[in-house]
Design a protein around this motif. Structure first.
Motif, PDB file in Angstrom:
ATOM      1  N   LEU A 210      43.633 -64.590  53.347  1.00 21.25           N
ATOM      2  CA  LEU A 210      42.355 -64.564  54.317  1.00 21.25           C
ATOM      3  C   LEU A 210      42.675 -65.832  54.957  1.00 21.25           C
ATOM      4  N   MET A 211      42.214 -66.335  55.785  1.00 18.08           N
ATOM      5  CA  MET A 211      41.948 -67.621  56.985  1.00 18.08           C
ATOM      6  C   MET A 211      40.737 -67.780  57.662  1.00 18.08           C
ATOM      7  N   LYS A 218      35.689 -60.629  58.101  1.00 17.80           N
ATOM      8  CA  LYS A 218      36.642 -59.367  56.851  1.00 17.80           C
ATOM      9  C   LYS A 218      35.501 -59.607  55.673  1.00 17.80           C
ATOM     10  N   ARG A 219      34.635 -60.488  55.546  1.00 23.46           N
ATOM     11  CA  ARG A 219      33.504 -60.844  54.321  1.00 23.46           C
ATOM     12  C   ARG A 219      32.438 -61.114  54.398  1.00 23.46           C
ATOM     13  N   LEU A 220      32.021 -61.696  55.653  1.00 21.65           N
ATOM     14  CA  LEU A 220      30.576 -61.505  55.116  1.00 21.65           C
ATOM     15  C   LEU A 220      29.733 -60.463  56.517  1.00 21.65           C
ATOM     16  N   PHE A 221      30.223 -60.652  56.908  1.00 16.88           N
ATOM     17  CA  PHE A 221      29.901 -59.211  58.285  1.00 16.88           C
ATOM     18  C   PHE A 221      29.752 -57.190  57.259  1.00 16.88           C
ATOM     19  N   PRO A 222      30.750 -56.660  57.128  1.00 15.26           N
ATOM     20  CA  PRO A 222      30.669 -56.027  56.157  1.00 15.26           C
ATOM     21  C   PRO A 222      29.396 -55.747  54.627  1.00 15.26           C
ATOM     22  N   ALA A 223      29.632 -57.336  54.206  1.00 13.25           N
ATOM     23  CA  ALA A 223      28.259 -57.367  53.209  1.00 13.25           C
ATOM     24  C   ALA A 223      26.852 -57.112  53.733  1.00 13.25           C
ATOM     25  N   LEU A 224      26.650 -57.326  55.315  1.00 13.34           N
ATOM     26  CA  LEU A 224      25.486 -57.891  55.707  1.00 13.34           C
ATOM     27  C   LEU A 224      24.587 -56.668  55.540  1.00 13.34           C
ATOM     28  N   GLU A 225      23.042 -56.700  54.585  1.00 11.53           N
ATOM     29  CA  GLU A 225      22.619 -55.473  54.291  1.00 11.53           C
ATOM     30  C   GLU A 225      21.147 -55.670  55.052  1.00 11.53           C
ATOM     31  N   ASP A 260      35.335 -66.456  45.350  1.00 14.46           N
ATOM     32  CA  ASP A 260      36.641 -65.824  45.903  1.00 14.46           C
ATOM     33  C   ASP A 260      37.025 -67.159  46.672  1.00 14.46           C
ATOM     34  N   THR A 261      38.273 -67.157  47.114  1.00 13.99           N
ATOM     35  CA  THR A 261      39.150 -68.755  47.448  1.00 13.99           C
ATOM     36  C   THR A 261      38.967 -67.530  49.151  1.00 13.99           C
ATOM     37  N   TYR A 511      34.503 -69.506  48.506  1.00 16.67           N
ATOM     38  CA  TYR A 511      33.786 -68.483  49.385  1.00 16.67           C
ATOM     39  C   TYR A 511      33.227 -67.629  47.517  1.00 16.67           C
ATOM     40  N   VAL A 512      31.881 -68.163  47.863  1.00 14.64           N
ATOM     41  CA  VAL A 512      31.341 -67.067  46.737  1.00 14.64           C
ATOM     42  C   VAL A 512      30.288 -67.122  47.108  1.00 14.64           C
ATOM     43  N   THR A 513      29.995 -65.164  46.323  1.00 12.92           N
ATOM     44  CA  THR A 513      28.514 -64.476  46.575  1.00 12.92           C
ATOM     45  C   THR A 513      27.618 -64.769  45.200  1.00 12.92           C
ATOM     46  N   TYR A 514      26.523 -64.682  45.826  1.00 15.24           N
ATOM     47  CA  TYR A 514      25.425 -64.309  44.052  1.00 15.24           C
ATOM     48  C   TYR A 514      24.584 -63.767  44.792  1.00 15.24           C
TER      49      TYR A 514
END
Length: 517
Positions: A210-211, A218-225, A260-261, A511-514
């Protein structure tokens, strides 16, 4: 080794003679008293490594003696011995800063274990940590000689950072030196790995890690609620090890969901990597799509002035729907305070992006200001300065406030930084850019062994300023120096923190999610 001195006060001290004889046999020097007053007098006159106090003594009680001792010497460990297990007593003892407590009748082995825990803990941990690293050193060394995948390189880097943070607490110069050499060897091999694979990753993104340009899609948009605001906080120039030391402060208020990284694109410089994150494009594609906004190295003016527009375009292009969002850039303490004040207004957004510029300013300040160079004179000090900033920053204040709400939090960065130590001579024309870790221009003259040379920038999806323009990147801990002012340059820039080139520290970033607890 100097013997450990123990003060033990108990009105039934005679019953404890077997314990005291055992401790004497083990090399501890125990001085005994039958009441708190005498114990306190002795403590004022002499030095003791550890104090045992009976809770129920005539005259001064154990808790009263404890309080007096802590007033005199807050750092001396004190153990309370009691027959009473009532909760209020334990709370009083803990409130008085007791270090441990034992319930009567005490067991000699319990006493010995408590002493070791409180007086030899640092030594025992140091010995165990050094031994564990020595065992892992060989395994890491063997791993570095293997043909590693990008995910295996992430594991290697995380392990090196783990040992760096573990060993920095120890006063063992030998272990630090071994780790430094091993980290340098890892960066040598990693640079070869990047030279071999980077252009293929750009050409075939599904074959690589992932770059930067893929991060939001790939990471942020799919996780939006839509029913829960997401706060995407990008701390500029934050290395993985710097995130590791601020993370405990974050997890006091949030639950960490995933660590994640991802890999920063080249150059690992803000105008390339961060613009790539927000636009979802590689630099060459940005130049084509936004000819009036994309700034090349030789262009005048700021290079990150259009991130908000890039983000809005990226959202629309990818999600093809309206996403209520905000973009805020924080460059000063006052702007950080404004964010804290404005948090309630941001809660109605599906996405809030906040770019924090402190760490990047810190790395540049370390180059420019003698005082900062003194304060951040090595890796551990640089981390410590980052932690100190974060502890007292409006950012932590904002996070505490956010933790009271139902939000998703993401902490990430655009690239890391490395402390440079080895000058690499380069010659270029007057239009060559000033970054110390990469150069682009025509007719560049350099030592081919010390750089990753991309002859045709378009192969790396980088803009080409002239027909004959190329890019060169320093590897490991090198930095570019012009021969005509070599000594002056080296004196000024050696051991400073720089970014733009190829190293584990610059390219593999967190890249860390909380989520709210």
């Amino acid at each position: 080794m100097q013997e450990t001195t123990i003060l033990w006060a108990d009105d039934e001290i005679d019953l404890l003679k077997p314990h005291i004889l055992l401790l004497n046999d083990k090399g501890y020097k125990v001085t005994t008293f039958t009441n708190g007053n005498d114990a306190l007098d002795a403590f004022k006159k002499g030095y003791f490594d550890l104090v045992f106090l009976d809770e129920n003594m005539p005259g001064l009680t154990g808790l009263e003696t404890l309080s007096e001792i802590k007033n005199i010497s807050p750092d001396t460990p004190v153990v309370l011995i009691t027959k009473n297990e009532e909760e209020h007593l334990m709370e009083d003892a803990i409130g008085s800063k007791i270090d441990d407590y034992l319930i009567k009748p005490v067991n000699p082995k319990q006493v010995l274990l408590t002493i070791k825990k409180l007086t030899e803990n640092k030594r025992l941990i140091s010995e165990k940590t050094s031994m564990a690293y020595q065992q892992d050193f060989r395994n890491l060394g063997m791993t570095l000689n293997e043909s590693l995948s990008f995910s295996e390189w992430v594991d290697v880097y995380k392990k090196l950072v783990f040992w760096e943070l573990s060993l920095e607490k120890l006063e063992d110069a030998g272990m630090h030196e071994i780790l430094t050499l091993q980290k340098a060897e890892a960066n040598t091999q990693f640079s070869k790995f990047i030279e071999k694979n980077y252009l293929n990753w750009v050409k075939n993104p599904d074959e690589g890690p992932l770059m930067s340009n893929q991060l939001l899609r790939k990471r942020l948009f799919p996780a939006l609620e839509s029913n829960k605001p997401t706060f995407f906080i990008l701390i500029d120039n934050l290395r993985y090890d710097q995130w590791k030391i601020i993370n405990p402060l974050i997890t006091e208020h949030f639950r960490m969901d995933e660590e994640d990284t991802y890999f920063s694109i080249l150059p690992t410089a803000t105008q390339y990597a961060r613009n790539s994150i927000f636009s979802g494009l590689m630099p060459l594609d940005m130049e084509k799509r936004f000819p009036s906004m994309w700034q090349n190295d030789e262009d005048e003016g700021g290079k990150n002035l259009f991130e908000e527009q890039f983000l809005a375009d990226h959202i629309q292009r990818t999600l093809r729907r309206e996403v209520k969002h905000s973009y805020t850039k924080v460059l000063t303490f006052e702007q950080g305070k404004d964010v804290v004040e404005n948090l309630n207004n941001l809660m109605g957004n599906e996405l809030n992006v906040i770019v924090y510029n402190f760490v990047d300013m810190l790395s540049h300040a370390r180059t420019d200001m003698a005082m900062i160079r003194e304060l951040a004179n090595d890796e551990a000090a640089y981390r410590s300065l980052t932690l100190s900033w974060f502890e007292h920053s409006p950012l932590l204040e904002a996070l505490k406030k956010l933790s009271q709400k139902n939000v998703k939090l993401i902490i990430t960065t655009d690239h890391g930084t490395i402390r440079v130590k080895h000058p690499s001579k380069v010659i270029g024309d007057r239009n060559t850019n000033t970054n110390l870790r990469y150069k682009q221009g025509k007719n560049l003259n350099f030592n081919a062994k010390e750089v990753f040379h991309i002859k045709n920038p378009h192969e790396a999806l980088l803009p080409k300023l002239h027909v004959s323009s190329s890019f060169i990147f320093t590897k490991e801990d090198g930095y570019f120096v012009y021969p005509n002012n070599y000594n002056q340059f080296v004196n000024y820039y050696n051991e400073t923190f720089q970014h733009g080139g190829i190293s584990l520290e610059e390219m593999i970033v967190p890249y860390v999610t909380y989520s709210s607890k």
